[in-house]
Design an enzyme around this catalytic site. Structure first.
Site, PDB file in Angstrom:
ATOM      1  N   GLY A  10       0.815  -1.211   0.000  1.00 47.58           N
ATOM      2  CA  GLY A  10       0.000   0.000   0.000  1.00 47.58           C
ATOM      3  C   GLY A  10       0.849   1.261   0.000  1.00 47.58           C
ATOM      4  O   GLY A  10       2.078   1.206  -0.095  1.00 47.58           O
ATOM      5  N   THR A  35      -6.522  -2.912  -2.085  1.00 49.46           N
ATOM      6  CA  THR A  35      -6.423  -1.475  -2.417  1.00 49.46           C
ATOM      7  C   THR A  35      -4.994  -1.080  -2.784  1.00 49.46           C
ATOM      8  O   THR A  35      -4.791  -0.020  -3.372  1.00 49.46           O
ATOM      9  CB  THR A  35      -6.875  -0.588  -1.231  1.00 49.46           C
ATOM     10  OG1 THR A  35      -6.093  -0.935  -0.075  1.00 49.46           O
ATOM     11  CG2 THR A  35      -8.344  -0.762  -0.928  1.00 49.46           C
ATOM     12  N   LEU A  61      -2.351 -17.733   7.889  1.00 46.45           N
ATOM     13  CA  LEU A  61      -1.091 -17.282   7.284  1.00 46.45           C
ATOM     14  C   LEU A  61      -0.238 -18.490   6.889  1.00 46.45           C
ATOM     15  O   LEU A  61      -0.177 -19.469   7.629  1.00 46.45           O
ATOM     16  CB  LEU A  61      -0.302 -16.422   8.284  1.00 46.45           C
ATOM     17  CG  LEU A  61      -0.943 -15.101   8.705  1.00 46.45           C
ATOM     18  CD1 LEU A  61      -0.149 -14.462   9.847  1.00 46.45           C
ATOM     19  CD2 LEU A  61      -1.017 -14.132   7.522  1.00 46.45           C
ATOM     20  N   SER A  75      -5.307  -2.689   5.766  1.00 46.51           N
ATOM     21  CA  SER A  75      -6.712  -2.271   5.866  1.00 46.51           C
ATOM     22  C   SER A  75      -7.009  -1.292   4.746  1.00 46.51           C
ATOM     23  O   SER A  75      -6.214  -0.378   4.510  1.00 46.51           O
ATOM     24  CB  SER A  75      -7.007  -1.552   7.192  1.00 46.51           C
ATOM     25  OG  SER A  75      -8.336  -1.049   7.179  1.00 46.51           O
ATOM     26  N   THR A  92     -10.768  -7.599   8.452  1.00 46.89           N
ATOM     27  CA  THR A  92      -9.318  -7.332   8.432  1.00 46.89           C
ATOM     28  C   THR A  92      -8.868  -6.756   9.777  1.00 46.89           C
ATOM     29  O   THR A  92      -7.817  -7.140  10.308  1.00 46.89           O
ATOM     30  CB  THR A  92      -8.979  -6.378   7.264  1.00 46.89           C
ATOM     31  OG1 THR A  92      -9.409  -6.995   6.047  1.00 46.89           O
ATOM     32  CG2 THR A  92      -7.493  -6.101   7.181  1.00 46.89           C
ATOM     33  N   TYR A 145     -14.983   1.010   9.618  1.00 51.17           N
ATOM     34  CA  TYR A 145     -13.549   1.315   9.750  1.00 51.17           C
ATOM     35  C   TYR A 145     -13.216   1.721  11.179  1.00 51.17           C
ATOM     36  O   TYR A 145     -12.282   1.195  11.794  1.00 51.17           O
ATOM     37  CB  TYR A 145     -13.211   2.438   8.775  1.00 51.17           C
ATOM     38  CG  TYR A 145     -11.751   2.840   8.723  1.00 51.17           C
ATOM     39  CD1 TYR A 145     -10.786   1.985   8.208  1.00 51.17           C
ATOM     40  CD2 TYR A 145     -11.348   4.104   9.153  1.00 51.17           C
ATOM     41  CE1 TYR A 145      -9.442   2.377   8.121  1.00 51.17           C
ATOM     42  CE2 TYR A 145     -10.018   4.509   9.071  1.00 51.17           C
ATOM     43  CZ  TYR A 145      -9.069   3.638   8.556  1.00 51.17           C
ATOM     44  OH  TYR A 145      -7.749   4.033   8.478  1.00 51.17           O
ATOM     45  N   LYS A 149     -10.924  -0.535  13.757  1.00 46.85           N
ATOM     46  CA  LYS A 149      -9.658  -0.069  14.337  1.00 46.85           C
ATOM     47  C   LYS A 149      -9.745  -0.027  15.863  1.00 46.85           C
ATOM     48  O   LYS A 149      -8.763  -0.308  16.556  1.00 46.85           O
ATOM     49  CB  LYS A 149      -9.309   1.318  13.784  1.00 46.85           C
ATOM     50  CG  LYS A 149      -8.911   1.318  12.307  1.00 46.85           C
ATOM     51  CD  LYS A 149      -7.556   0.661  12.069  1.00 46.85           C
ATOM     52  CE  LYS A 149      -7.103   0.845  10.624  1.00 46.85           C
ATOM     53  NZ  LYS A 149      -5.809   0.196  10.338  1.00 46.85           N
ATOM     54  N   TYR A 159      -3.564  -8.458  24.077  1.00 44.24           N
ATOM     55  CA  TYR A 159      -2.403  -9.339  23.842  1.00 44.24           C
ATOM     56  C   TYR A 159      -1.204  -8.827  24.650  1.00 44.24           C
ATOM     57  O   TYR A 159      -0.442  -9.621  25.192  1.00 44.24           O
ATOM     58  CB  TYR A 159      -2.059  -9.409  22.346  1.00 44.24           C
ATOM     59  CG  TYR A 159      -2.728 -10.569  21.632  1.00 44.24           C
ATOM     60  CD1 TYR A 159      -4.102 -10.597  21.457  1.00 44.24           C
ATOM     61  CD2 TYR A 159      -1.985 -11.645  21.148  1.00 44.24           C
ATOM     62  CE1 TYR A 159      -4.729 -11.656  20.811  1.00 44.24           C
ATOM     63  CE2 TYR A 159      -2.599 -12.707  20.498  1.00 44.24           C
ATOM     64  CZ  TYR A 159      -3.970 -12.708  20.326  1.00 44.24           C
ATOM     65  OH  TYR A 159      -4.576 -13.765  19.693  1.00 44.24           O
ATOM     66  N   THR A 175      -2.452  11.398   6.018  1.00 39.24           N
ATOM     67  CA  THR A 175      -1.098  11.369   5.459  1.00 39.24           C
ATOM     68  C   THR A 175      -1.195  11.395   3.935  1.00 39.24           C
ATOM     69  O   THR A 175      -2.132  10.833   3.364  1.00 39.24           O
ATOM     70  CB  THR A 175      -0.382  10.088   5.931  1.00 39.24           C
ATOM     71  OG1 THR A 175      -0.366  10.104   7.368  1.00 39.24           O
ATOM     72  CG2 THR A 175       1.036  10.009   5.420  1.00 39.24           C
TER      73      THR A 175
HETATM   74  P1  NAD Z   1      -3.516   1.608   1.366  1.00 38.55           P
HETATM   75  O1  NAD Z   1      -4.884   1.164   0.960  1.00 38.55           O
HETATM   76  O2  NAD Z   1      -2.627   2.184   0.339  1.00 38.55           O
HETATM   77  O3  NAD Z   1      -2.735   0.414   2.077  1.00 38.55           O
HETATM   78  C1  NAD Z   1      -3.385  -0.634   2.771  1.00 38.55           C
HETATM   79  C2  NAD Z   1      -2.807  -1.942   2.236  1.00 38.55           C
HETATM   80  O4  NAD Z   1      -3.396  -3.043   2.954  1.00 38.55           O
HETATM   81  C3  NAD Z   1      -3.134  -2.160   0.756  1.00 38.55           C
HETATM   82  O5  NAD Z   1      -1.962  -2.506   0.050  1.00 38.55           O
HETATM   83  C4  NAD Z   1      -4.150  -3.288   0.770  1.00 38.55           C
HETATM   84  O6  NAD Z   1      -4.125  -4.061  -0.415  1.00 38.55           O
HETATM   85  C5  NAD Z   1      -3.729  -4.061   2.012  1.00 38.55           C
HETATM   86  N1  NAD Z   1      -4.797  -4.868   2.592  1.00 38.55           N
HETATM   87  C6  NAD Z   1      -6.046  -4.477   2.941  1.00 38.55           C
HETATM   88  N2  NAD Z   1      -6.737  -5.508   3.458  1.00 38.55           N
HETATM   89  C7  NAD Z   1      -5.897  -6.575   3.443  1.00 38.55           C
HETATM   90  C8  NAD Z   1      -6.020  -7.928   3.834  1.00 38.55           C
HETATM   91  N3  NAD Z   1      -7.167  -8.404   4.374  1.00 38.55           N
HETATM   92  N4  NAD Z   1      -4.961  -8.745   3.688  1.00 38.55           N
HETATM   93  C9  NAD Z   1      -3.797  -8.296   3.166  1.00 38.55           C
HETATM   94  N5  NAD Z   1      -3.629  -7.020   2.746  1.00 38.55           N
HETATM   95  C10 NAD Z   1      -4.666  -6.183   2.891  1.00 38.55           C
HETATM   96  O7  NAD Z   1      -3.720   2.635   2.583  1.00 38.55           O
HETATM   97  P2  NAD Z   1      -2.653   3.464   3.420  1.00 38.55           P
HETATM   98  O8  NAD Z   1      -3.073   4.871   3.366  1.00 38.55           O
HETATM   99  O9  NAD Z   1      -1.280   3.085   3.047  1.00 38.55           O
HETATM  100  O10 NAD Z   1      -2.962   2.932   4.888  1.00 38.55           O
HETATM  101  C11 NAD Z   1      -2.109   1.998   5.546  1.00 38.55           C
HETATM  102  C12 NAD Z   1      -2.600   1.802   6.970  1.00 38.55           C
HETATM  103  O11 NAD Z   1      -2.503   3.036   7.679  1.00 38.55           O
HETATM  104  C13 NAD Z   1      -4.044   1.336   7.060  1.00 38.55           C
HETATM  105  O12 NAD Z   1      -4.159   0.383   8.083  1.00 38.55           O
HETATM  106  C14 NAD Z   1      -4.787   2.598   7.430  1.00 38.55           C
HETATM  107  O13 NAD Z   1      -5.953   2.317   8.181  1.00 38.55           O
HETATM  108  C15 NAD Z   1      -3.765   3.358   8.253  1.00 38.55           C
HETATM  109  N6  NAD Z   1      -3.996   4.807   8.193  1.00 38.55           N
HETATM  110  C16 NAD Z   1      -3.716   5.518   7.064  1.00 38.55           C
HETATM  111  C17 NAD Z   1      -3.963   6.885   7.045  1.00 38.55           C
HETATM  112  C18 NAD Z   1      -3.654   7.742   5.836  1.00 38.55           C
HETATM  113  O14 NAD Z   1      -3.922   8.951   5.875  1.00 38.55           O
HETATM  114  N7  NAD Z   1      -3.059   7.228   4.789  1.00 38.55           N
HETATM  115  C19 NAD Z   1      -4.532   7.510   8.165  1.00 38.55           C
HETATM  116  C20 NAD Z   1      -4.830   6.739   9.272  1.00 38.55           C
HETATM  117  C21 NAD Z   1      -4.545   5.385   9.295  1.00 38.55           C
END
Ligand code: NAD
Ligand code: UDP
Length: 315
Positions: A10, A35, A61, A75, A92, A145, A149, A159, A175
């Site tokens: 991601g 995603t 896994l 996620s 997830t 969501y 979380k 845990y 971000t």
């Molecule tokens: P993103 O969608 O680019 O990355 C999430 C990755 O998780 C993707 O590559 C997706 O394919 C993978 N994924 C989702 N469900 C999965 C599953 N069941 N098994 C395996 N892979 C799975 O989003 P991001 O912005 O890079 O976010 C990364 C993490 O950071 C997430 O957990 C998100 O909730 C958290 N987060 C991001 C932001 C932000 O602003 N980007 C803010 C708060 C929290």
């Protein structure tokens, strides 16, 4: 160290992969690409300390060996996803997170959960401190969501206490940066794509709702510092400068040199529950991790725009 990064394909996860590899660690990225995008990891083909495992973490896994660190970034994270895959998001954050916690526990690895500012819901206290319990609607449009979380945080804490796992929780605020998926509906990438095409920037509502936008390099610095510390958190990792969405639109137009106008539109149906204000208190990150963001919005946007100009295939 041997590091497992779930969600490593991601946006944020792929930057973390790079950062661990750069300092000499070995990394296994586990991603279902629901995603994420393979192109985020293409530059690593041939790298002998990196392995990609295409797998959904809600399923058992495969045997991946032992790890010193397990990071759970897996996620979907865009509000547009909340309307289309709520059950997958809940699975997830619950089953998937638990499988990764079991792995970390068995390996005696450090475990880091990427949680979110969404656990504060539509907050009434500004800025948000980690001891604010938040205001989440458990059956609202964002609940899949937010509650996933919150459940993931609760499981992670349990845990830590009952299984002795070395856990840490980061609450990530908005971000942006290189490798955001251009069409996932989040605001920074959406505005950049629109601006580069000289199309109107679609501001939802009156655009007075605020966010605080952190550049991805800063965010990753914060996550690495948390990983390397013995801090358990939850700790906010984000940029404390709060701006209205309408101001973000102006900055994007400035940085791109676009001729786009700003178009105000009513909040799309799938966007119900849009928080009105969001801004992190980062005192805990400053004190416990010695971390604070360094990159200002215009500098971060300039790098992000360069990336979208150079790499992405835009219409
Ligand atoms: P993103 O969608 O680019 O990355 C999430 C990755 O998780 C993707 O590559 C997706 O394919 C993978 N994924 C989702 N469900 C999965 C599953 N069941 N098994 C395996 N892979 C799975 O989003 P991001 O912005 O890079 O976010 C990364 C993490 O950071 C997430 O957990 C998100 O909730 C958290 N987060 C991001 C932001 C932000 O602003 N980007 C803010 C708060 C929290
Ligand atoms: N937003 C907007 N236009 C868009 C996309 C988003 O005005 O095309 C707004 C959205 O309504 C929210 C803010 O920008 O108020 C941040 O949205 P994003 O999806 O990036 O993240 P959120 O913080 O809502 O999870």
């Amino acid at each position: 160290m041997r590091v497992l990064i779930a969600g490593g394909g991601g946006f944020i996860g792929s930057h973390l992969v790079d950062r661990f590899l750069d300092r000499g660690d070995a990394v296994v990225a586990v991603d279902s690409f629901v995603t994420g995008r393979r192109q985020n990891l293409e530059h690593l083909s041939g790298q002998d300390r990196f392995w990609l495992v295409e797998h959904d973490v809600t399923l058992e896994l495969p045997d991946l060996g032992r790890f010193d660190v397990v990071l759970n970034l897996a996620s979907p994270a865009s509000p547009d996803d909340f309307a289309t895959m709520p059950i997958e998001i809940l699975e997830t954050g619950s089953v998937g997170n638990r499988r990764l916690l079991d792995l970390a526990t068995a390996c005696e690895a450090r475990f880091l959960l990427a949680s979110t500012s969404e656990v504060y819901g539509d907050p009434q206290i500004h800025p948000q401190r980690e001891d604010y319990p938040g205001r989440v609607d458990p059956i609202g449009p964002r609940s899949c969501y937010d509650e996933a979380k919150r459940f993931a945080e609760a499981t992670t804490v349990a845990y830590g206490i009952h299984r002795g796992t070395d856990v840490a929780i980061a609450r990530i605020f908005n971000t942006y940066g290189e490798r955001m998926s251009p069409f996932d509906g989040r605001v920074v990438n959406t505005f950049i794509v629109q601006a580069l095409a000289n199309l109107p920037l679609t501001v939802h509502g009156d655009g007075r709702q605020t966010r605080s936008f952190c550049y991805v390099d800063d965010l990753v610095d914060g996550l690495m510092a948390l990983c390397d510390s013995d801090c358990r958190g939850p700790v906010n990792i984000g940029e404390p400068t709060e701006i209205p969405v309408t101001e973000l639109a102006e900055r994007v137009i400035e940085v791109t040199g676009s001729s786009s106008a700003v178009s105000y539109m009513s909040l799309p149906d799938q966007r119900g529950g849009d928080p009105q204000r969001r801004c992190p208190d980062i005192e805990m990150a400053r004190l416990a991790l010695g971390w604070e963001p360094k990159v200002g919005l215009v500098e971060g946007l300039t790098a992000t725009v360069d990336y979208f100009r150079g790499v992405e295939r835009l219409p």
